[in-house]
Design a protein around this motif. Structure first.
Motif, short mmCIF file in Angstrom:
data_model
loop_
_atom_site.label_atom_id
_atom_site.label_comp_id
_atom_site.label_asym_id
_atom_site.label_seq_id
_atom_site.Cartn_x
_atom_site.Cartn_y
_atom_site.Cartn_z
N GLN A 62 0.83 -1.20 0.00
CA GLN A 62 0.00 0.00 0.00
C GLN A 62 0.87 1.25 0.00
OE1 GLN A 62 -2.73 -0.36 3.25
NE2 GLN A 62 -3.95 -1.90 2.19
N ARG A 63 1.99 1.17 0.73
CA ARG A 63 2.85 2.32 0.84
C ARG A 63 3.39 2.77 -0.52
NH1 ARG A 63 6.84 0.60 4.77
NH2 ARG A 63 5.03 0.19 6.07
N VAL A 64 3.59 1.81 -1.45
CA VAL A 64 4.11 2.22 -2.76
C VAL A 64 2.98 2.38 -3.79
CG1 VAL A 64 6.38 1.25 -2.38
CG2 VAL A 64 4.61 -0.15 -3.44
N GLY A 65 1.72 2.28 -3.33
CA GLY A 65 0.64 2.64 -4.25
C GLY A 65 -0.31 1.51 -4.66
N PHE A 66 -0.07 0.29 -4.16
CA PHE A 66 -0.99 -0.80 -4.50
C PHE A 66 -2.29 -0.65 -3.73
CE2 PHE A 66 2.97 -2.74 -5.85
CZ PHE A 66 2.61 -3.51 -6.94
N ASN A 67 -3.33 -1.27 -4.26
CA ASN A 67 -4.66 -1.26 -3.66
C ASN A 67 -4.89 -2.68 -3.12
OD1 ASN A 67 -7.34 -1.17 -3.10
ND2 ASN A 67 -7.98 -0.34 -5.06
N VAL A 68 -4.67 -2.89 -1.81
CA VAL A 68 -4.55 -4.25 -1.29
C VAL A 68 -5.60 -4.59 -0.25
CG1 VAL A 68 -2.89 -5.96 -0.44
CG2 VAL A 68 -2.06 -3.86 -1.45
N GLN A 69 -6.09 -5.81 -0.31
CA GLN A 69 -6.94 -6.35 0.75
C GLN A 69 -6.43 -7.74 1.10
OE1 GLN A 69 -10.90 -6.16 -0.89
NE2 GLN A 69 -11.52 -4.85 0.82
N ILE A 70 -6.77 -8.18 2.32
CA ILE A 70 -6.38 -9.54 2.72
C ILE A 70 -7.64 -10.39 2.79
CG2 ILE A 70 -5.37 -10.94 4.57
CD1 ILE A 70 -3.80 -8.47 5.42
N GLU A 71 -7.59 -11.59 2.26
CA GLU A 71 -8.74 -12.48 2.46
C GLU A 71 -8.31 -13.75 3.16
OE1 GLU A 71 -10.63 -13.68 -1.20
OE2 GLU A 71 -8.78 -13.45 -2.34
N GLY A 72 -9.13 -14.17 4.12
CA GLY A 72 -8.80 -15.34 4.93
C GLY A 72 -9.34 -16.60 4.29
N THR A 73 -8.77 -17.74 4.68
CA THR A 73 -9.25 -19.02 4.18
C THR A 73 -8.73 -20.10 5.12
OG1 THR A 73 -9.29 -20.51 2.28
CG2 THR A 73 -7.25 -19.34 2.67
N ASP A 74 -9.09 -21.35 4.88
CA ASP A 74 -8.45 -22.43 5.64
C ASP A 74 -7.70 -23.33 4.66
OD1 ASP A 74 -10.40 -23.88 4.42
OD2 ASP A 74 -11.17 -24.82 6.24
N ALA A 75 -7.05 -24.37 5.18
CA ALA A 75 -6.15 -25.16 4.35
C ALA A 75 -6.85 -25.71 3.11
CB ALA A 75 -5.54 -26.31 5.16
N GLY A 76 -8.08 -26.20 3.31
CA GLY A 76 -8.81 -26.78 2.19
C GLY A 76 -9.15 -25.73 1.15
N GLY A 77 -9.60 -24.58 1.62
CA GLY A 77 -9.94 -23.50 0.71
C GLY A 77 -8.72 -23.00 -0.04
N TRP A 78 -7.61 -22.92 0.66
CA TRP A 78 -6.37 -22.43 0.04
C TRP A 78 -5.95 -23.35 -1.10
CZ3 TRP A 78 -1.45 -24.09 -0.98
CH2 TRP A 78 -0.53 -23.10 -1.34
N ALA A 79 -5.91 -24.66 -0.79
CA ALA A 79 -5.46 -25.63 -1.79
C ALA A 79 -6.34 -25.55 -3.05
CB ALA A 79 -5.48 -27.04 -1.22
#
Lengths: 514, 368
Positions: A376-393
């Motif tokens: 964000q500091r260099v200008g990106f538009n960022v969000q974090i999204e959560g998940t669990d191991a199954g969702g990630w894979a």
């Protein structure tokens, strides 16, 4: 490196030879689903299974092959024929003799079907495997595969009993609940949710070994409770991942507690940041380079992972074969990051990105938060999204992400653990830990392929040096840091870490003393 | 605990209906009248039929609900092994039957359940029923001891608090009990557990910190019972504390309300001794809310005590369910849901029966 390893063995062996007996208490975390190594390759399964099963070879700290179930081996001039001579007097835990037929069955029938890492290699390279006699096995390859000899540990081509599995459904075989191997320890009991007990194999083929009478693996699901178990002396060893990094420094300071980061050379785990290169903004190489300048990787290691780790220079870990430190570097410099973004002509704020959290504990949450802030500091538009191991894979396997993190093992040779992440032929949906980022370069493809079939180490080194330079320049992945695993153990445990697979060795020479 | 909510949600649905208000004419302080056995049998039968339907609904709803979570067992197993072979994932899906249409999968599952075939955990390579039954004794033991601990101690302390409050003697005891209950009520479970481990296991060394028994000690008979008991103390206290605090508050409030009623004054006026008044007149009438709440507690305990089991390494069903959820072990997860929902239904039935024993004014007809 070899000298150091020999010295280590030489200084520790006399101590070990003085004591026999005793019970070693360990933690297995998380509890493995089963103990049959071929059917499950998770680290906890490996930890327990490596005492029960054996492969034809074992590996030193320098990753050089050493005798296992094979006492000698040779490779033909053309690199296509591997001949192994097996140890004498080896029996399975149920008393049946171990022969070359078991090796053939394991490689050709069992692993070819069930082992997700080994099967693509066997299917591509293995022409045939035959037992010339009861004590000799010959593997014939279709084309040269340089790291073939790295595959014969319990991580990959372990040996399973033919008399138990042949002609059965491997997944539902009732013996899966009572593993039978050739290793120094035999399965005794498994109280699910509580403990796994292994006992000494009195008929082990190495006379006089193992030293221990019993190994108990405790299941303790909570990390703080595991730290307490170690402090109380309920268990004598903690390995990397058993307790949070924040506890490690505290436990190290307890008198009588030893610690080491050795014994992970075979795995040389590396943490990367994957950027989906199929779409903006990460399809632009300058944007990816800007990301590398925007992130302070030294800060990540020092503050998020409590100094346990080492900033990575590129895709190959410094403890994997053919590592080359002479590559372009990206020092922390937000100004240069901003300049690169400007140069790229991409208005990164127009492309909102989501960091898909890597669901393996709080340190990874902090990593996502830190990277989000830095970008964000260099200008990106960022969000974090959560998940669990199954969702990630699932998401990563289907390329459904903007950016995320993962850590992967390298298994000694770039042709086994590194190329899989970058070859364009590995851009295949359906599985994580392949080329999920979508990096495509005919040049690196050619270099990787040439290096994996070359039999001359010097030539391989040259090719891999070129590969490392290209992959770092292109920021095929964001190389964050080399994970270090600290093993903590009480002073009375001797000979714990003697090889490149560390606590995943068979523990035949581990002993308890004063 | 969130995973248990579809099950435990069934508990309050029935409980409040049956809770009588306290301003009715009080129950006679004599033994309960004999319940007509036909009415009781009809009551239980009606409840059973309803219960089976509820459980079946739970199974079907859960079946579809867990499929809403992203990822499936095959992708997780591939992820764990660092696979680079999509054929392998496809092979796993076929093996698990995940490639068939969802309604077909559901029909297969429900038909299996009806025939007591609860499916196979491909992850652990064992039948689901066996995995669950292996863990059941540990769960029942912890559940039972936490329940007994919280109910008995909660009621006892509640009675003491209300008495000292009512008589005005030793008021500090009331304040102490109420304050302590409030503190326990507000303390996070895992924090309490860890502190107890630090104090009683690490510092004082009185009690073991984890597990259900000493591994590899090979104890039998009474020495084994003793060993398990010492392992049981900390998990029981940590699991039961929250509910104990609830019972203290419930009992105390409800006792104070009843103590002010006319029939209590009458009993005292006719010369009944103070302890007998408390036991036979007040407590008996004050117990209904406690019974209601204990039904809810049992229902929640049946869903497993994931946190307590995690901290103390207790090999119960809660951990099994949690791991199955994380690994998308569908059949195992459904099996745990099935068992726990059945247990909730049974506990609700028991609660309904106990209401009528404690307070015979509640009729058995029609299950109301």
């Amino acid at each position: 490196m070899t000298g150091a390893a020999m010295l280590l063995v030489a200084t520790l062996t006399p101590v070990a030879s003085q004591t026999r007996g005793g019970t070693l208490n360990l933690i297995v975390q998380p509890e493995p689903p089963i103990l049959i190594l071929g059917l499950n390759q998770q680290s906890p399964t490996q930890y327990v299974g490596s005492k029960i099963y054996e492969g034809l070879l074992t590996y030193g700290a320098d990753l050089k092959p050493m005798p296992g179930l094979a006492k000698a081996w040779s490779i033909s001039e053309d690199g296509l024929t591997y001949r192994f001579t097996l140890q004498d007097g080896v029996t399975w835990h149920d008393g049946k003799p171990f022969t070359a037929a078991d090796v053939v069955f394991s490689a050709d029938k069992f692993l070819r079907q069930v082992h997700p890492r080994v099967r693509p290699i066997l299917n591509r390279y293995l022409a045939s495997v035959i037992a010339s006699d009861d004590h000799t096995v010959e593997f014939k390859l279709k084309e040269p595969f340089a790291p073939f000899l790295q595959l014969f540990g319990t991580d990959n081509m372990l040996v399973v009993p033919r008399h138990i599995y042949e002609g059965t459904d491997f997944a539902t075989n009732p013996t899966n609940q009572h593993p039978i191997g050739t290793g120094p320890f035999m399965f005794q009991s498994w109280t699910r949710g509580s403990d796994i007990v292994l006992i000494r194999n009195p008929n082990y083929w190495q006379k006089g070994l193992p030293y221990l009478d019993k190994i108990v693996f405790r299941v303790i699901p909570d990390s703080a409770s595991r730290a307490v178990a170690f402090e109380r002396g309920d268990v004598q060893v903690l390995r990397g991942g058993d307790v949070d990094n924040v506890d490690i420094k505290r436990l190290e300071a307890i008198p009588g507690v030893e610690h080491t980061t050795k014994g992970t050379e075979m795995y040389s785990t590396i943490t990367s940041m994957l950027m989906n290169e199929r779409k903006p903004p990460f399809d632009n190489v300058k944007v990816r380079q800007a990301v590398m300048h925007a992130i302070n990787r030294d800060f990540i290691v020092r503050n998020i992972f409590f100094g346990i780790g080492k900033v990575a220079t590129g895709p190959i870990s410094s403890t994997t074969l053919f590592y080359d430190p002479n590559v372009p570097t990206y020092k922390y410099d937000p100004k240069q990051a901003a300049a690169l973004l400007k140069e790229s002509g991409v208005d990164v704020f127009k492309y909102p990105i989501k960091i898909l959290n890597y669901p393996y504990g709080t340190a990874w949450d902090r990593l996502a938060e830190y990277v989000s802030q830095s970008l964000q500091r260099v200008g990106f538009n960022v969000q974090i999204e959560g998940t669990d191991a199954g969702g990630w894979a699932q998401r990563v396997a289907n390329f459904d992400f903007d950016t995320t993190f993962h850590f992967t093992d390298q298994f000694g040779d770039p042709a086994i653990g590194v190329s899989r992440l970058f070859l364009s032929s590995n851009i295949v949906k359906g599985s994580p830990f392949v080329n999920n980022e979508g990096y495509q370069s005919p040049k690196t493809d050619a270099l990787f392929n040439k290096a994996s079939s070359s039999l001359i180490p010097a030539e391989r080194q040259k090719l891999y040096s070129e590969v490392q330079n290209a992959l770092v320049r292109d920021v095929a992945n964001g190389y964050l840091f080399e994970n270090q695993n600290v093993t903590l153990y009480k002073g009375e445990v001797h000979n714990l870490i003697t090889s490149g697979v560390g606590t995943n060795s068979n523990f035949a020479t581990v002993s308890l003393g004063k | 605990m969130s995973a248990g909510s579809p099950i435990t949600g069934a508990a309050p649905a029935q409980a409040p209906k049956a809770t009588p208000t306290l301003d009715h004419t009080p129950a006679q302080s004599v033994l309960p009248q004999r319940v007509p056995s036909m009415a009781l049998a009809r009551f239980i039968l009606a409840k059973l039929v309803k219960g089976v339907l509820v459980v079946l609904c739970v199974v079907v709803v859960n079946f579809f609900l867990i499929r809403l979570a992203p990822g499936d067992p095959a992708s997780i197993m591939a992820g764990e092994s660092g696979s680079s072979d999509p054929n392998y994932v496809a092979q796993l899906r076929t093996q698990f039957g995940l490639d068939r249409p969802l309604p077909v999968q559901m029909a297969t599952y429900v038909l299996g359940v009806v025939r007591f075939d609860w499916g196979f955990s491909y992850r652990m390579k064992l039948p689901v029923l066996q995995l669950i039954l292996d863990r059941l004794p540990a769960t029942l033991l912890l559940m039972g001891s936490a329940f007994v601990f919280s109910v008995l101690l909660g009621i006892f302390l509640g009675v003491i608090a209300s008495r000292t409050r009512y008589t005005g003697r030793r008021r500090w005891l009331d304040s102490l009990i109420v304050g302590g209950a409030l503190l326990l009520y507000a303390t996070p479970l895992f924090w309490l557990s860890l502190l107890m481990i630090v104090l009683f296991s690490v510092e004082l060394g009185w009690l073991p910190a984890f597990g259900m028994e000493t591994v590899g000690a090979g104890l039998t008979g009474w020495s084994r019972v003793l060993d398990i008991t010492t392992h049981l103390v900390l998990p029981t206290v940590s699991l039961g504390s929250f509910y104990m605090a609830m019972y203290v508050r419930l009992t105390r409030a409800s006792m104070l309300e009843v103590m002010g009623m006319d029939f209590v004054r009458t009993a005292r006026a006719k010369g009944v001794a103070a302890p007998a008044v408390i036991r036979r007149h007040v407590l008996r009438n004050a117990l209904l809310p406690v019974v209601t709440f204990s039904g809810i507690q049992l229902g929640q305990l049946a869903g497993g005590a994931v946190l307590t089991e995690t901290v103390f390494g207790w090999p119960g069903i809660g951990r099994l369910m949690f791991d199955a959820l994380m690994q998308r072990d569908y059949q195992l997860l459904l099996g745990v849901f099935l068992l726990t929902s059945a247990m909730v239904v049974v506990f609700n039935m028991l609660t309904d029966v106990i209401y009528r024993v404690v307070d015979p004014r509640i009729a058995f007809e029609g299950g109301r």
